[in-house]
Design an enzyme around this catalytic site. Structure first.
Site, PDB file in Angstrom:
ATOM      1  N   GLY A   1       7.643  33.862  20.659  1.00  0.00           N
ATOM      2  CA  GLY A   1       7.322  34.209  19.283  1.00  0.00           C
ATOM      3  C   GLY A   1       7.146  33.066  18.308  1.00  0.00           C
ATOM      4  O   GLY A   1       6.401  33.178  17.344  1.00  0.00           O
TER       5      GLY A   1
ATOM      6  N   PHE B   1      11.147  46.420  11.330  1.00  0.00           N
ATOM      7  CA  PHE B   1      10.507  45.755  12.458  1.00  0.00           C
ATOM      8  C   PHE B   1       9.183  45.174  11.970  1.00  0.00           C
ATOM      9  O   PHE B   1       8.414  45.853  11.292  1.00  0.00           O
ATOM     10  CB  PHE B   1      10.259  46.761  13.587  1.00  0.00           C
ATOM     11  CG  PHE B   1       9.706  46.137  14.831  1.00  0.00           C
ATOM     12  CD1 PHE B   1      10.537  45.460  15.717  1.00  0.00           C
ATOM     13  CD2 PHE B   1       8.347  46.218  15.123  1.00  0.00           C
ATOM     14  CE1 PHE B   1      10.027  44.873  16.870  1.00  0.00           C
ATOM     15  CE2 PHE B   1       7.826  45.637  16.271  1.00  0.00           C
ATOM     16  CZ  PHE B   1       8.666  44.968  17.143  1.00  0.00           C
ATOM     17  N   VAL B   2       8.939  43.905  12.291  1.00  0.00           N
ATOM     18  CA  VAL B   2       7.713  43.247  11.838  1.00  0.00           C
ATOM     19  C   VAL B   2       6.921  42.691  13.022  1.00  0.00           C
ATOM     20  O   VAL B   2       7.487  42.410  14.083  1.00  0.00           O
ATOM     21  CB  VAL B   2       8.020  42.114  10.825  1.00  0.00           C
ATOM     22  CG1 VAL B   2       8.423  42.674   9.478  1.00  0.00           C
ATOM     23  CG2 VAL B   2       9.088  41.162  11.356  1.00  0.00           C
TER      24      VAL B   2
ATOM     25  N   LYS C   1      16.788  38.401   8.960  1.00  0.00           N
ATOM     26  CA  LYS C   1      17.288  39.702   8.495  1.00  0.00           C
ATOM     27  C   LYS C   1      18.800  39.580   8.264  1.00  0.00           C
ATOM     28  O   LYS C   1      19.592  39.884   9.159  1.00  0.00           O
ATOM     29  CB  LYS C   1      17.027  40.774   9.559  1.00  0.00           C
ATOM     30  CG  LYS C   1      15.565  40.995   9.918  1.00  0.00           C
ATOM     31  CD  LYS C   1      15.435  42.031  11.051  1.00  0.00           C
ATOM     32  CE  LYS C   1      14.001  42.274  11.452  1.00  0.00           C
ATOM     33  NZ  LYS C   1      13.871  43.097  12.674  1.00  0.00           N
TER      34      LYS C   1
ATOM     35  N   ARG D   1       0.482  39.208  18.501  1.00  0.00           N
ATOM     36  CA  ARG D   1       1.069  37.940  18.051  1.00  0.00           C
ATOM     37  C   ARG D   1       0.077  37.099  17.253  1.00  0.00           C
ATOM     38  O   ARG D   1       0.467  36.241  16.472  1.00  0.00           O
ATOM     39  CB  ARG D   1       1.486  37.079  19.255  1.00  0.00           C
ATOM     40  CG  ARG D   1       2.651  37.600  20.040  1.00  0.00           C
ATOM     41  CD  ARG D   1       3.092  36.534  21.043  1.00  0.00           C
ATOM     42  NE  ARG D   1       3.925  37.074  22.093  1.00  0.00           N
ATOM     43  CZ  ARG D   1       5.226  37.288  21.978  1.00  0.00           C
ATOM     44  NH1 ARG D   1       5.845  37.013  20.860  1.00  0.00           N
ATOM     45  NH2 ARG D   1       5.913  37.779  22.988  1.00  0.00           N
TER      46      ARG D   1
ATOM     47  N   ASP E   1       5.454  39.892  18.266  1.00  0.00           N
ATOM     48  CA  ASP E   1       4.671  40.833  19.068  1.00  0.00           C
ATOM     49  C   ASP E   1       5.153  42.270  18.945  1.00  0.00           C
ATOM     50  O   ASP E   1       6.248  42.547  18.455  1.00  0.00           O
ATOM     51  CB  ASP E   1       4.738  40.444  20.545  1.00  0.00           C
ATOM     52  CG  ASP E   1       6.103  40.749  21.155  1.00  0.00           C
ATOM     53  OD1 ASP E   1       7.122  40.438  20.501  1.00  0.00           O
ATOM     54  OD2 ASP E   1       6.158  41.333  22.241  1.00  0.00           O
TER      55      ASP E   1
ATOM     56  N   ASP F   1      17.537  38.114  13.937  1.00  0.00           N
ATOM     57  CA  ASP F   1      17.839  39.527  13.712  1.00  0.00           C
ATOM     58  C   ASP F   1      19.359  39.699  13.870  1.00  0.00           C
ATOM     59  O   ASP F   1      20.106  39.423  12.939  1.00  0.00           O
ATOM     60  CB  ASP F   1      17.000  40.307  14.737  1.00  0.00           C
ATOM     61  CG  ASP F   1      17.114  41.802  14.639  1.00  0.00           C
ATOM     62  OD1 ASP F   1      16.134  42.443  14.258  1.00  0.00           O
ATOM     63  OD2 ASP F   1      18.178  42.346  14.975  1.00  0.00           O
TER      64      ASP F   1
ATOM     65  N   GLU G   1      12.685  29.084  15.535  1.00  0.00           N
ATOM     66  CA  GLU G   1      12.695  30.478  15.974  1.00  0.00           C
ATOM     67  C   GLU G   1      11.783  31.302  15.064  1.00  0.00           C
ATOM     68  O   GLU G   1      11.618  30.981  13.879  1.00  0.00           O
ATOM     69  CB  GLU G   1      14.156  30.978  15.929  1.00  0.00           C
ATOM     70  CG  GLU G   1      14.413  32.404  16.258  1.00  0.00           C
ATOM     71  CD  GLU G   1      14.049  32.816  17.673  1.00  0.00           C
ATOM     72  OE1 GLU G   1      12.873  32.639  18.049  1.00  0.00           O
ATOM     73  OE2 GLU G   1      14.907  33.381  18.369  1.00  0.00           O
ATOM     74  N   ASP G   2      11.191  32.357  15.602  1.00  0.00           N
ATOM     75  CA  ASP G   2      10.330  33.202  14.775  1.00  0.00           C
ATOM     76  C   ASP G   2      11.147  34.036  13.794  1.00  0.00           C
ATOM     77  O   ASP G   2      10.862  34.064  12.603  1.00  0.00           O
ATOM     78  CB  ASP G   2       9.419  34.096  15.646  1.00  0.00           C
ATOM     79  CG  ASP G   2      10.181  34.909  16.685  1.00  0.00           C
ATOM     80  OD1 ASP G   2      11.435  34.825  16.743  1.00  0.00           O
ATOM     81  OD2 ASP G   2       9.524  35.648  17.443  1.00  0.00           O
TER      82      ASP G   2
END
Ligand code: 5GP
Length: 188
Positions: A55, A164-165, A142, A177, A171, A114, A110-111
């Site tokens: 990601g 959720f994104v 988040k 992506r 992805d 969470d 990191e993307d």
């Protein structure tokens, strides 16, 4: 100047409806402020950036090129903890760390953070291999979902609640992506 001629405002995928949330111009601002902070903090160091595939590849490409006067190395690892829209709780190292991190100042790219499980486990992995400092740069965070205190990112592009994104590297079951914007799922 980057020109995206066909950015969609909404996306419908596998029964879910997504709406555009962060446009490329906003993402560019977020990346620039993260890059500025990292450049200031690492000007006199030679950090090793560990990019978490898959990601983070889009964010990393933008962020690393926006750094000013930071002499650095870049390496990649691939982990997987997520299937569909929920975490499995188990981190799998699909492409393991190949670089020696002993005595290095490491910055994980990191993307999205969470629950923080991925970062929590990665930090333990890097610490066990002798990294002297470990910080985390995440495009998205988040905070309301964080379950591991040591996983709070040091540099954040943008915060969100618990939606959720997708897009900008993130992805949906392996797809989407490459979208240049970030999209949020909307309850229908
Ligand atoms: P964590 O370990 O912090 O719970 O989750 C981190 C990983 O889960 C991220 O690197 C990302 O791959 C995935 N993930 C978490 N939230 C989302 C999300 O909203 N959308 C997508 N596409 N992936 C997410």
């Amino acid at each position: 100047m980057t020109f995206y001629s066909s950015i969609m405002k909404t996306i419908d995928e596998q029964g879910y409806h997504f709406e555009e949330w962060l446009q490329p111009a906003q993402i560019a601002k977020d990346v620039a402020q993260v890059a500025e902070r990292i450049s200031a903090d690492y000007a006199d160091k030679e950090p090793l950036f560990v990019v978490v595939l898959n990601g983070a590849f889009v964010f990393a490409a933008d962020l690393l090129r926006a750094l000013k006067d930071v002499r650095c190395e870049v390496t990649f690892i691939r982990v997987s903890s997520y299937w569909g829209m929920s975490t499995t709780g188990q981190l799998e190292f699909i492409v393991p760390l190949q670089q020696v991190v002993d005595n290095r100042d490491v910055v994980i790219i990191e993307d999205i953070v969470d629950t923080g499980l991925t970062i929590h486990q990665l930090k333990a992995h890097l610490r066990a291999r002798g990294a002297s400092t470990i910080r985390v740069a995440a495009m998205l965070f988040k905070p309301g979902k964080l379950e591991y205190n040591d996983a709070k990112p040091d540099y954040v592009g943008h915060e969100l609640t618990d939606e959720f994104v997708i897009g900008y590297g993130l992805d949906f079951d392996g797809f989407l992506r490459n979208l240049p914007s970030v999209y949020k799922v909307k309850e229908s």
